[in-house]
Design a protein around this motif. Structure first.
Motif, PDB file in Angstrom:
ATOM      1  N   PHE A 156       5.838   4.489  -8.562  1.00 11.84           N
ATOM      2  CA  PHE A 156       4.460   5.182  -8.076  1.00 11.84           C
ATOM      3  C   PHE A 156       4.499   5.236  -6.585  1.00 11.84           C
ATOM      4  O   PHE A 156       4.888   4.416  -5.665  1.00 11.84           O
ATOM      5  CB  PHE A 156       3.202   4.119  -8.393  1.00 11.84           C
ATOM      6  CG  PHE A 156       1.852   4.561  -7.750  1.00 11.84           C
ATOM      7  CD1 PHE A 156       1.155   5.504  -8.553  1.00 11.84           C
ATOM      8  CD2 PHE A 156       1.531   4.013  -6.847  1.00 11.84           C
ATOM      9  CE1 PHE A 156      -0.250   5.982  -8.034  1.00 11.84           C
ATOM     10  CE2 PHE A 156       0.202   4.287  -6.177  1.00 11.84           C
ATOM     11  CZ  PHE A 156      -0.530   5.272  -6.910  1.00 11.84           C
ATOM     12  N   THR A 157       4.128   6.740  -6.217  1.00 13.12           N
ATOM     13  CA  THR A 157       4.342   7.008  -4.752  1.00 13.12           C
ATOM     14  C   THR A 157       2.851   7.420  -4.304  1.00 13.12           C
ATOM     15  O   THR A 157       2.326   8.401  -4.811  1.00 13.12           O
ATOM     16  CB  THR A 157       5.096   7.905  -4.701  1.00 13.12           C
ATOM     17  OG1 THR A 157       6.429   7.689  -4.971  1.00 13.12           O
ATOM     18  CG2 THR A 157       5.164   8.519  -3.356  1.00 13.12           C
ATOM     19  N   PRO A 158       2.142   6.787  -3.473  1.00  8.93           N
ATOM     20  CA  PRO A 158       0.836   7.246  -3.192  1.00  8.93           C
ATOM     21  C   PRO A 158       0.596   8.399  -2.392  1.00  8.93           C
ATOM     22  O   PRO A 158       1.536   8.912  -1.716  1.00  8.93           O
ATOM     23  CB  PRO A 158       0.144   6.021  -2.316  1.00  8.93           C
ATOM     24  CG  PRO A 158       1.597   5.354  -1.658  1.00  8.93           C
ATOM     25  CD  PRO A 158       2.547   5.452  -2.635  1.00  8.93           C
ATOM     26  N   ARG A 159      -0.510   9.324  -2.675  1.00  9.69           N
ATOM     27  CA  ARG A 159      -0.790  10.483  -1.797  1.00  9.69           C
ATOM     28  C   ARG A 159      -2.126  10.334  -0.901  1.00  9.69           C
ATOM     29  O   ARG A 159      -2.541  11.125  -0.510  1.00  9.69           O
ATOM     30  CB  ARG A 159      -0.943  11.573  -2.806  1.00  9.69           C
ATOM     31  CG  ARG A 159      -2.079  11.480  -4.040  1.00  9.69           C
ATOM     32  CD  ARG A 159      -2.075  12.751  -5.056  1.00  9.69           C
ATOM     33  NE  ARG A 159      -1.896  13.872  -4.566  1.00  9.69           N
ATOM     34  CZ  ARG A 159      -2.437  14.794  -4.973  1.00  9.69           C
ATOM     35  NH1 ARG A 159      -3.028  14.962  -6.217  1.00  9.69           N
ATOM     36  NH2 ARG A 159      -2.316  16.421  -4.586  1.00  9.69           N
ATOM     37  N   THR A 160      -2.427   9.015  -1.145  1.00 12.68           N
ATOM     38  CA  THR A 160      -3.961   8.800  -0.267  1.00 12.68           C
ATOM     39  C   THR A 160      -4.090   7.559   0.185  1.00 12.68           C
ATOM     40  O   THR A 160      -2.900   6.483  -0.178  1.00 12.68           O
ATOM     41  CB  THR A 160      -5.289   8.849  -1.199  1.00 12.68           C
ATOM     42  OG1 THR A 160      -5.287   7.905  -2.140  1.00 12.68           O
ATOM     43  CG2 THR A 160      -5.131  10.167  -1.976  1.00 12.68           C
ATOM     44  N   MET A 197       0.745  -1.190  -0.094  1.00  7.63           N
ATOM     45  CA  MET A 197       0.035   0.079  -0.024  1.00  7.63           C
ATOM     46  C   MET A 197       0.831   1.396   0.025  1.00  7.63           C
ATOM     47  O   MET A 197       0.496   2.344   0.454  1.00  7.63           O
ATOM     48  CB  MET A 197      -1.034  -0.093   1.176  1.00  7.63           C
ATOM     49  CG  MET A 197      -1.884  -1.128   1.335  1.00  7.63           C
ATOM     50  SD  MET A 197      -2.777  -1.625  -0.348  1.00  7.63           S
ATOM     51  CE  MET A 197      -3.727  -2.664   0.085  1.00  7.63           C
ATOM     52  N   GLY A 198       2.088   1.075  -0.369  1.00  7.44           N
ATOM     53  CA  GLY A 198       3.098   2.201  -0.389  1.00  7.44           C
ATOM     54  C   GLY A 198       3.513   2.331  -1.912  1.00  7.44           C
ATOM     55  O   GLY A 198       2.809   2.332  -2.839  1.00  7.44           O
ATOM     56  N   ARG A 199       4.824   2.511  -1.999  1.00  7.95           N
ATOM     57  CA  ARG A 199       5.411   2.857  -3.344  1.00  7.95           C
ATOM     58  C   ARG A 199       5.712   1.339  -4.040  1.00  7.95           C
ATOM     59  O   ARG A 199       5.832   0.212  -3.519  1.00  7.95           O
ATOM     60  CB  ARG A 199       6.783   3.285  -3.197  1.00  7.95           C
ATOM     61  CG  ARG A 199       7.060   4.826  -2.528  1.00  7.95           C
ATOM     62  CD  ARG A 199       8.468   5.248  -2.328  1.00  7.95           C
ATOM     63  NE  ARG A 199       9.056   4.310  -1.731  1.00  7.95           N
ATOM     64  CZ  ARG A 199      10.466   3.922  -1.404  1.00  7.95           C
ATOM     65  NH1 ARG A 199      11.034   4.368  -2.522  1.00  7.95           N
ATOM     66  NH2 ARG A 199      10.746   2.974  -0.843  1.00  7.95           N
ATOM     67  N   HIS A 200       5.273   1.508  -5.483  1.00  8.76           N
ATOM     68  CA  HIS A 200       5.588   0.117  -6.288  1.00  8.76           C
ATOM     69  C   HIS A 200       6.327   0.749  -7.531  1.00  8.76           C
ATOM     70  O   HIS A 200       6.459   1.975  -7.810  1.00  8.76           O
ATOM     71  CB  HIS A 200       4.147  -0.238  -7.049  1.00  8.76           C
ATOM     72  CG  HIS A 200       3.302  -0.843  -5.765  1.00  8.76           C
ATOM     73  ND1 HIS A 200       2.238  -1.401  -6.171  1.00  8.76           N
ATOM     74  CD2 HIS A 200       3.385  -0.945  -4.748  1.00  8.76           C
ATOM     75  CE1 HIS A 200       1.433  -2.015  -5.370  1.00  8.76           C
ATOM     76  NE2 HIS A 200       2.392  -1.677  -4.033  1.00  8.76           N
ATOM     77  N   ARG A 201       7.411  -0.147  -7.856  1.00 14.73           N
ATOM     78  CA  ARG A 201       8.268   0.163  -8.958  1.00 14.73           C
ATOM     79  C   ARG A 201       8.235  -0.923 -10.143  1.00 14.73           C
ATOM     80  O   ARG A 201       8.102  -2.196  -9.799  1.00 14.73           O
ATOM     81  CB  ARG A 201       9.744   0.213  -8.327  1.00 14.73           C
ATOM     82  CG  ARG A 201      10.945   0.504  -9.320  1.00 14.73           C
ATOM     83  CD  ARG A 201      12.061   0.381  -8.639  1.00 14.73           C
ATOM     84  NE  ARG A 201      13.305   0.713  -9.451  1.00 14.73           N
ATOM     85  CZ  ARG A 201      14.560   0.511  -9.398  1.00 14.73           C
ATOM     86  NH1 ARG A 201      14.923  -0.083  -8.163  1.00 14.73           N
ATOM     87  NH2 ARG A 201      15.390   0.862 -10.255  1.00 14.73           N
TER      88      ARG A 201
END
Length: 375
Positions: free
Chosen positions: A118-122, A98-102
Motif C-alpha cells: 500500500f502506497t499513500p497518495r494523501t 504513515m507511509g508504505r505498508h506491506r
C-alpha cells in the motif's frame, strides 16, 4: 514488560507502552485496508488487530472476484513485542510510519498467499472520537484515521494469480484503536433491557482532484449521533505529501443527508445519493452506483467462527470461500458489507466504496424489525 516502542518519546502513562491505560478487555488496536480495481473487477480487504488485554493477535485477507469470495484467517497468542505483526505465514510490515505498508502471506495450506504494498497518495484524516454507551457502560470509544492510496503486488488463490496494478487499484488505510465489542461478550450481572440498533454508512471516494470521506452513525430513530466529513488533496508521489497532517485538508461539521435505495429483501443499497453538509451552509451532493459486493465477514466482522478477538489457540490459520448468490443476505454475518461504487458529483467522476451495516429497526431506512429486508 518493555518493548522497542519504549525507546521513543511516546509514553502517555507511567507504564511501559506494552501495558494499556485501560483494563477494559475490549481494548483493541486495528489495521484495516481495502482495495478496489478501477474497472470494478475485484475487491480485497485486509485486517489485523492486537487485543492487548486479551493477549490475542488476529488477521484476515479477503478477496471478492468473479462472484466468489475467498478469505484467509489467522490467529495467535499476541507476541510480547507489539511491533511484531506476524501470525504464522501472515506478516504486516510498516515500511514507513504513515507511509508504505506491506502485507505478506507465505505459501500455506489454505492456498491463499500474497505480496502486496500500500502506497499513500494523501496525508491522514483524523475522524472524530466515536463514543457510544448503553445504560451501564461504554460500548465503543474509538479514534480512527484514514489515508488514501494505491495497491500493487499479487494474490494467489484457488490455483490462480491476480496481478494488482498500482496505477489502477485504489484503496484506503483505516487505523482505529480504543474500545469496541470484540471477543466474548460480557457475562454476569443483571441483564440489560435491550440492544441498541446501529446503522453505519461510510463512503471514501477517490476523485480526480482530491479524496473525500463521508461517514455517519444513526440509531433506530434516525438520529445521527456521529458524523465524519473530510476532504484531502492527493499527490502524484508519496514524497510530495506534506506530512502526517496536510494544511490543505478540510473537515466539515453537519448532518449527512442520504437516500439509499435498497434491494428488496436485503439491507443493501442498489443506488445512493448522499449530501454532505457543513454548518457554514456549504453542501455537496454525490450519487453512488454500486458495481461489486464484498461481505465484511471475510475480514472477521460478525463471522460466527472467525469473529474478532476470539481465542483459537497458540497459532491457527484457516481458509474459506463461498459464492455470494448462495448466501442469506439477512443473516447477521452477511449484513455488514462494502460495495465498490462509481461516484458522480456534477461533471466529476470518482471511485470508492460504500460501506453499510444495518442492524435493528430504522426510521430513516424503513426497517421495522431487527433483520427484516427492504420492501
Amino acid at each position: 514488560m518493555l518493548s522497542k516502542l519504549d525507546d521513543y518519546p511516546i509514553h502517555q502513562t507511567a507504564e511501559p507502552i506494552f501495558h494499556t491505560a485501560s483494563s477494559d478487555r475490549f481494548h483493541y488496536d486495528r489495521y484495516w485496508y481495502n482495495a478496489h480495481a478501477k474497472d470494478g473487477s475485484f475487491y480485497f480487504g485486509v485486517g489485523m488487530c492486537r487485543y492487548p488485554n486479551l493477549g490475542i493477535l488476529d488477521g484476515s485477507l479477503s478477496l471478492a472476484i468473479d462472484g466468489k469470495q475467498y478469505a484467509f484467517h489467522g490467529s495467535c497468542r499476541a507476541p510480547h513485542e507489539p511491533t511484531d505483526l506476524s501470525i504464522g505465514p501472515m506478516e504486516l510490515q510498516i515500511l514507513e510510519p504513515m507511509g508504505r505498508h506491506r502485507l505478506l502471506i507465505a505459501d500455506n495450506e489454505t492456498g491463499i498467499f500474497c505480496d502486496l504494498v500500500f502506497t499513500p497518495r494523501t496525508a491522514c484524516l483524523e475522524e472524530g472520537r466515536q463514543t457510544l454507551r448503553n445504560e451501564r457502560h461504554v460500548v465503543m470509544d474509538a479514534t480512527r484515521l484514514d489515508q488514501f492510496g494505491f495497491w500493487s503486488g499479487w494474490i494467489r488463490y484457488d490455483g490462480k494469480e491476480l496481478t494488482v496494478d498500482g496505477s489502477t487499484t485504489f484503496g484506503i488505510k483505516d487505523r482505529s484503536w480504543g474500545i469496541r465489542p470484540v471477543g466474548d461478550a460480557y457475562t454476569g450481572g443483571a441483564p440489560l433491557a435491550e440492544f441498541q440498533a446501529v446503522h453505519f454508512n461510510w463512503a471514501p471516494i477517490h476523485w480526480e482532484d482530491e479524496c473525500s470521506l463521508a461517514g455517519w452513525f444513526e440509531d433506530g430513530d434516525g438520529h445521527q449521533w456521529h458524523t465524519d466529513q473530510g476532504f484531502l488533496p492527493h499527490y502524484s508521489s508519496m514524497d510530495e505529501i506534506p506530512g502526517t497532517n496536510d494544511p490543505a485538508a478540510r473537515t466539515w461539521n453537519g448532518k449527512v443527508d442520504h437516500k439509499l435505495n435498497m434491494i428488496p429483501g436485503t439491507r443493501r443499497a442498489s443506488s445512493a445519493i448522499i449530501t454532505m453538509n457543513d454548518r457554514s451552509g456549504e453542501s455537496l451532493e454525490i450519487s453512488l452506483e454500486p458495481v461489486m459486493l464484498h461481505r465484511m465477514k471475510g475480514l472477521g466482522y460478525q463471522h460466527p467462527e472467525w469473529g474478532h478477538g476470539k481465542w483459537h489457540g497458540e497459532l491457527v490459520i484457516s481458509g474459506e470461500s463461498w459464492t455470494d448468490s448462495d448466501l442469506d443476505p439477512l443473516a447477521l454475518e452477511n449484513l455488514h458489507i462494502q460495495q465498490i461504487v462509481i461516484a458522480r458529483c456534477g461533471d466529476k467522476v470518482g471511485h470508492g466504496v460504500l460501506e453499510q451495516m444495518h442492524i435493528g429497526p430504522s426510521a430513516s431506512h424503513g426497517f421495522a424489525d431487527w433483520f427484516d429486508g427492504a420492501k
